[in-house]
Design a protein around this motif. Structure first.
Motif, PDB file in Angstrom:
ATOM      1  N   THR A 430       0.769  -1.131  -0.130  1.00 23.65           N
ATOM      2  CA  THR A 430       0.215  -0.083   0.019  1.00 23.65           C
ATOM      3  C   THR A 430       0.933   1.399  -0.010  1.00 23.65           C
ATOM      4  OG1 THR A 430      -1.656  -1.164   1.202  1.00 23.65           O
ATOM      5  CG2 THR A 430      -1.674   1.110   1.207  1.00 23.65           C
ATOM      6  N   ILE A 431       1.875   1.268   0.913  1.00 25.81           N
ATOM      7  CA  ILE A 431       2.914   2.406   1.031  1.00 25.81           C
ATOM      8  C   ILE A 431       3.522   2.490  -0.321  1.00 25.81           C
ATOM      9  CG2 ILE A 431       4.811   3.225   2.138  1.00 25.81           C
ATOM     10  CD1 ILE A 431       3.912   1.950   4.611  1.00 25.81           C
ATOM     11  N   ASN A 432       4.129   1.467  -0.871  1.00 25.80           N
ATOM     12  CA  ASN A 432       4.910   1.360  -2.239  1.00 25.80           C
ATOM     13  C   ASN A 432       3.970   2.027  -3.359  1.00 25.80           C
ATOM     14  OD1 ASN A 432       7.273   0.736  -0.949  1.00 25.80           O
ATOM     15  ND2 ASN A 432       6.841  -1.583  -1.498  1.00 25.80           N
ATOM     16  N   ILE A 433       2.814   1.457  -3.566  1.00 27.06           N
ATOM     17  CA  ILE A 433       1.848   1.984  -4.480  1.00 27.06           C
ATOM     18  C   ILE A 433       1.578   3.527  -4.393  1.00 27.06           C
ATOM     19  CG2 ILE A 433      -0.363   1.699  -5.437  1.00 27.06           C
ATOM     20  CD1 ILE A 433      -0.329  -1.204  -4.768  1.00 27.06           C
ATOM     21  N   ALA A 434       1.212   4.116  -3.277  1.00 26.02           N
ATOM     22  CA  ALA A 434       1.304   5.305  -3.005  1.00 26.02           C
ATOM     23  C   ALA A 434       2.126   6.109  -3.249  1.00 26.02           C
ATOM     24  CB  ALA A 434       0.485   5.457  -1.472  1.00 26.02           C
ATOM     25  N   THR A 435       3.152   5.796  -2.719  1.00 22.28           N
ATOM     26  CA  THR A 435       4.610   6.889  -2.843  1.00 22.28           C
ATOM     27  C   THR A 435       4.883   6.811  -4.202  1.00 22.28           C
ATOM     28  OG1 THR A 435       6.033   4.969  -2.016  1.00 22.28           O
ATOM     29  CG2 THR A 435       5.399   6.649  -0.554  1.00 22.28           C
ATOM     30  N   THR A 436       5.013   5.468  -4.754  1.00 23.78           N
ATOM     31  CA  THR A 436       5.548   5.345  -6.331  1.00 23.78           C
ATOM     32  C   THR A 436       4.485   6.394  -7.243  1.00 23.78           C
ATOM     33  OG1 THR A 436       6.334   3.335  -5.876  1.00 23.78           O
ATOM     34  CG2 THR A 436       6.019   3.898  -8.228  1.00 23.78           C
ATOM     35  N   TYR A 437       3.147   6.129  -7.010  1.00 21.16           N
ATOM     36  CA  TYR A 437       2.171   6.721  -7.745  1.00 21.16           C
ATOM     37  C   TYR A 437       2.226   8.426  -7.659  1.00 21.16           C
ATOM     38  CZ  TYR A 437      -2.288   8.447  -9.714  1.00 21.16           C
ATOM     39  OH  TYR A 437      -3.333   9.058 -10.433  1.00 21.16           O
ATOM     40  N   VAL A 438       2.434   8.854  -6.615  1.00 20.29           N
ATOM     41  CA  VAL A 438       2.706  10.332  -6.153  1.00 20.29           C
ATOM     42  C   VAL A 438       3.870  10.740  -7.141  1.00 20.29           C
ATOM     43  CG1 VAL A 438       3.215  11.981  -4.561  1.00 20.29           C
ATOM     44  CG2 VAL A 438       1.415  10.301  -4.252  1.00 20.29           C
ATOM     45  N   PHE A 439       5.101  10.012  -6.852  1.00 15.96           N
ATOM     46  CA  PHE A 439       6.356  10.398  -7.428  1.00 15.96           C
ATOM     47  C   PHE A 439       6.230  10.650  -8.919  1.00 15.96           C
ATOM     48  CE2 PHE A 439      10.559   9.271  -9.156  1.00 15.96           C
ATOM     49  CZ  PHE A 439      11.374  10.231  -8.679  1.00 15.96           C
ATOM     50  N   LEU A 440       5.620   9.598  -9.480  1.00 18.46           N
ATOM     51  CA  LEU A 440       5.541   9.294 -10.923  1.00 18.46           C
ATOM     52  C   LEU A 440       4.577  10.110 -11.572  1.00 18.46           C
ATOM     53  CD1 LEU A 440       6.050   5.459 -11.709  1.00 18.46           C
ATOM     54  CD2 LEU A 440       7.921   7.161 -11.903  1.00 18.46           C
ATOM     55  N   TYR A 441       3.294  10.274 -11.166  1.00 19.24           N
ATOM     56  CA  TYR A 441       2.381  10.914 -11.668  1.00 19.24           C
ATOM     57  C   TYR A 441       1.650  12.172 -11.089  1.00 19.24           C
ATOM     58  CZ  TYR A 441       2.534   6.098 -13.447  1.00 19.24           C
ATOM     59  OH  TYR A 441       2.875   4.869 -14.100  1.00 19.24           O
ATOM     60  N   LYS A 442       2.171  12.629  -9.966  1.00 17.20           N
ATOM     61  CA  LYS A 442       1.652  13.733  -9.246  1.00 17.20           C
ATOM     62  C   LYS A 442       2.835  14.625  -9.209  1.00 17.20           C
ATOM     63  CE  LYS A 442      -2.603  12.577  -8.955  1.00 17.20           C
ATOM     64  NZ  LYS A 442      -3.771  13.120  -9.181  1.00 17.20           N
ATOM     65  N   GLU A 443       3.593  15.096 -10.408  1.00 20.01           N
ATOM     66  CA  GLU A 443       4.520  16.060 -10.171  1.00 20.01           C
ATOM     67  C   GLU A 443       3.844  17.356 -10.328  1.00 20.01           C
ATOM     68  OE1 GLU A 443       8.584  17.459 -12.809  1.00 20.01           O
ATOM     69  OE2 GLU A 443       7.022  16.055 -13.614  1.00 20.01           O
ATOM     70  N   ARG A 444       4.414  18.249  -9.437  1.00 17.93           N
ATOM     71  CA  ARG A 444       3.921  19.517  -9.260  1.00 17.93           C
ATOM     72  C   ARG A 444       4.490  20.662  -9.696  1.00 17.93           C
ATOM     73  NH1 ARG A 444       2.224  20.790  -2.925  1.00 17.93           N
ATOM     74  NH2 ARG A 444       1.976  22.853  -3.965  1.00 17.93           N
ATOM     75  N   GLY A 445       4.061  21.424 -10.709  1.00 15.72           N
ATOM     76  CA  GLY A 445       4.910  22.542 -11.288  1.00 15.72           C
ATOM     77  C   GLY A 445       5.571  23.724 -10.207  1.00 15.72           C
TER      78      GLY A 445
END
Length: 452
Positions: A430-445
Motif C-alpha cells: 500500500t505504501i509503495n503503490i501510494a509513494t510510487t504513484y505520487v512520485f511518477l504521476y503527481k509532479e507539481r509545477g
C-alpha cells in the motif's frame, strides 16, 4: 515449498523490472541526487578516474559497481542502465535476507533462489523498494551490509571482512555494521557454547545488575574472541587510514554534513520503525493484546517502573529541548514528506514534540519485547548500542538513514505469525503503490516530484 517461493521470487523480480521500466519512461532526466551521481558514474565509465564532484559525500562504490557491469557485461552507461545497477541489488536483497532471517531463527538457510516469503515481503520495505529504481546508494549499501552480517554468521570471517570493506565503499558509516556483524556472530556462538565464562542471561528476565555482570565477565572471554576479530581489525585499520587521509569521515561537501549530537533522531527512528513495522510488532505469539499488556507492565507495572518511566520522560524532554535540530535542508526542500511532517506536526506548537514522549517509550518497549523474547541480553543490546554512533551524528531527519538499522532490527523478530507476514506485505505494498504513484504521476509545477 521451495518451488513455490522460486515462483514468487520470479514474480518479485518481474514486478521490479516493470516498475524500473516505468521509472525510466516517466523520469527521463536525473532527479534529486541523481544529477550528482550520474555524471560521476559516466566519468568513471570513460576512464576518468581522477574526476570527482566535490559535492558528493559518499565513497565511489556505486560507480565502481556500474563500471564493473559496464566492462564485464557490456552494460551501457546511460541513465536507464545505471538505475538497473541498483535494481539488480534489489534482486539480491531477498536472497541475503532469507539467510539472515534463518540465522536469527536458528534454522538451515533455504535453497539459493528460493527465499522465504518473509524475506520477499521484507525486501519490499518501502525505503529499500523505492530507492531500488533510482541511481542511489541505499540498496547496494544495504545488501553489502547484510552480506557482511551473513558471512560473519557463517563463521566466514575473512570473507566478512572483505565484504565489510566493500560495504564501506558505499557508505562510510557502514564500518559500524562491520562491528555489528562480528558482535552478532560471536554472541550467538557463545550463547550456545557450553562452559563459556560470559554472563549473558535471557533478555526478557534480565535487569541492570545483569548488564553490569556481563561487562565484568567480558575480559574472561577476550582471548577467545580475539582470533575471529582479526579480519574486522583490518577493516577498522583501513577505515582509520581513510579518515586520516581525508581529514574526516565525510567526503566532498563537508559544510552541509557537519556531525552533530542529534539525540531526538533516536526517537524519530523508533517512531518510524513502529509506524512502518507495526505488523511485525503486533503479530507475534499472543497477538497485539499480549504486546500491549507487556508494554503497560514494563512502563507502569510497579511503583519502581512508573518512577523509571517518569525519570526517562524528563530526560527525554531535556534532550528534545536542548538537541532538536531544525536542519536547513529539512526546512527548505518541500519535495520530501519529512518537510510536511516537520512543518505541520512538529512545528504546529512548541509543546508538540514533547507530547510524543510516552509514545516513543511505548514503541521502544514494544520492540524490546518482540526482539528480546528469543535472545540473550547482549544479543538484544548490541544493535541499539551500535545504532547510537550511526544516528546521533546525523543532523538531518531523513528516512533513508533508518534503512539499515530497521532491517537489522526487523530480522531479529523471529516469531511473526503467517497472518502477520501477510499483513506486513499488504501494508508495504500500500505504501509503495501510494509513494510510487505520487512520485511518477503527481509532479507539481514549480515544486517537482514528491519522494521519501
Amino acid at each position: 515449498m521451495s518451488s513455490d517461493t522460486r515462483i514468487l521470487y520470479l514474480v518479485y523480480c518481474g514486478v521490479a523490472v516493470a516498475v524500473l521500466k516505468e521509472f525510466n519512461a516517466v523520469v527521463t532526466e536525473p532527479y534529486m541526487d541523481e544529477p550528482f551521481h550520474v555524471p560521476q558514474a559516466l566519468a568513471y565509465c570513460r576512464g576518468e578516474w581522477s574526476t570527482w564532484d566535490p559535492k558528493i559525500t559518499t565513497p565511489p562504490g556505486l560507480y565502481l559497481l556500474s563500471v564493473f557491469l559496464h566492462r564485464v557485461f557490456m552494460f551501457k552507461c546511460n541513465l536507464a542502465l545505471l538505475r538497473l545497477t541498483t535494481t539488480l541489488t534489489l534482486f539480491a536483497l531477498p536472497l541475503v535476507l532469507a539467510r539472515l532471517l534463518r540465522f536469527h531463527q536458528r534454522r538451515r538457510p533455504p535453497p539459493t533462489l528460493a527465499p522465504s516469503i518473509e524475506a520477499l515481503v521484507l525486501s519490499t520495505f518501502p525505503i529499500a523498494w523505492f530507492f531500488g529504481f533510482l541511481y542511489y546508494t541505499e540498496v547496494p549499501s544495504l545488501v553489502s551490509v547484510l552480506c557482511t552480517v551473513v558471512a560473519a554468521a557463517q563463521n566466514k570471517h575473512w570473507l566478512a571482512g572483505l565484504l565489510g570493506i566493500v560495504s564501506c565503499l558505499f557508505r562510510q558509516n557502514n564500518v559500524i555494521w562491520v562491528l555489528y556483524a562480528y558482535a552478532a556472530s560471536q554472541l550467538m556462538r557463545l550463547r550456545f557454547k557450553r562452559g563459556h565464562a560470559l554472563h549473558d542471561p535471557p533478555a526478557m528476565g534480565a535487569g541492570p545488575s545483569d548488564f553490569l555482570r556481563s561487562i565484568m565477565s567480558a575480559p574472561k572471554v577476550l582471548l577467545e574472541l580475539l582470533p575471529p576479530f582479526a579480519p574486522y581489525a583490518v577493516v577498522l585499520a583501513l577505515f582509520a587510514g581513510f579518515v586520516i587521509w581525508n581529514g574526516g569521515i565525510v567526503l566532498g561537501d563537508k559544510s552541509n554534513h557537519v556531525p552533530s549530537f542529534h539525540v531526538p533522531q533516536l526517537y524519530y527512528f523508533i517512531a518510524f520503525a513502529t509506524m512502518i513495522g507495526w505488523p511485525a510488532v503486533l503479530c507475534g505469539e499472543g497477538g497485539p493484546v499480549k504486546v500491549a499488556a507487556e508494554v503497560i507492565s514494563r512502563m507502569f507495572g510497579s511503583k519502581r517502573r512508573t518512577l523509571l518511566t517518569v525519570i526517562t520522560s524528563i530526560f527525554m524532554g531535556i534532550t528534545i529541548q536542548r538537541f532538536t535540530i531544525h536542519h536547513p535542508f529539512l526546512l527548505s526542500d518541500n519535495r520530501h514528506y519529512t518537510f510536511y511532517i516537520w512543518r505541520r506536526v512538529f512545528m504546529l506548537h512548541a509543546a508538540v514534540p514533547y507530547l510524543f514522549i510516552p509514545g516513543y517509550q511505548a514503541c521502544a518497549w514494544a520492540w524490546w519485547i518482540r526482539v528480546a523474547r528469543d535472545q540473550s541480553l547482549l544479543q538484544t543490546l548490541v544493535l541499539p548500542v551500535l545504532i547510537l554512533p550511526t544516528l546521533l551524528p546525523t543532523p538531518l531527519l531523513e528516512p533513508r538513514y533508518f534503512l539499515v538499522p530497521y532491517i537489522l532490527l526487523r530480522t531479529q523478530v523471529v516469531d511473526v505469525q503467517p497472518y502477520g507476514v501477510f499483513v506486513e506485505g499488504l501494508w508495504y505494498a500500500t505504501i509503495n503503490i501510494a509513494t510510487t504513484y505520487v512520485f511518477l504521476y503527481k509532479e507539481r509545477g514549480g515544486v517537482g516530484r514528491f519522494m521519501w
